[in-house]
Design a protein around this motif. Sequence first.
Motif, PDB file in Angstrom:
ATOM      1  N   GLU A  93      63.930  18.294  50.521  1.00 39.17           N
ATOM      2  CA  GLU A  93      64.647  17.958  49.287  1.00 39.17           C
ATOM      3  C   GLU A  93      64.974  19.202  48.479  1.00 39.17           C
ATOM      4  O   GLU A  93      66.077  19.330  47.928  1.00 39.17           O
ATOM      5  N   GLN A  96      67.855  21.229  49.908  1.00 33.36           N
ATOM      6  CA  GLN A  96      69.135  20.607  49.529  1.00 33.36           C
ATOM      7  C   GLN A  96      69.472  20.912  48.077  1.00 33.36           C
ATOM      8  O   GLN A  96      70.604  21.227  47.748  1.00 33.36           O
ATOM      9  N   LYS A 100      72.614  22.738  46.339  1.00 36.54           N
ATOM     10  CA  LYS A 100      73.540  21.936  45.528  1.00 36.54           C
ATOM     11  C   LYS A 100      73.323  22.063  44.029  1.00 36.54           C
ATOM     12  O   LYS A 100      74.155  21.625  43.256  1.00 36.54           O
TER      13      LYS A 100
END
Length: 111
Positions: A93, A96, A100
């Motif tokens: 997580e 990512q 992002k």
Amino acid sequence: MKYFISYTTRDKIISLDFLTSVNDMFSEYGEVYIDLLHNNSINKQQRVFEELEKCDEIILIETESVFKSDWVKIEIEKAKELQKTIRKFTYAELIQKVNKGINNKRMKVIC
């Protein structure tokens, strides 16, 4: 907001580069304490407890060995005693989110 990042380096995926990226990401939202990056104190253990007391939230980086770490266990127990919010992210997580950017509304509170 002051964040305390809890992790273990037993899992080799937790690298200095990764922690630096986590630091950079959370620094957009407040102060960050990551032991490996910021603890230049003579009494390193005392510094960890001081930072836990000062923080608003603990960010727990969940990896395979994180709950085998005595230090992580101590940090989590102390955070619970201090009634701190603990947010858990898996390594995947966070990778990512590093790529992002972070969305505070999607963080999962575990305690």
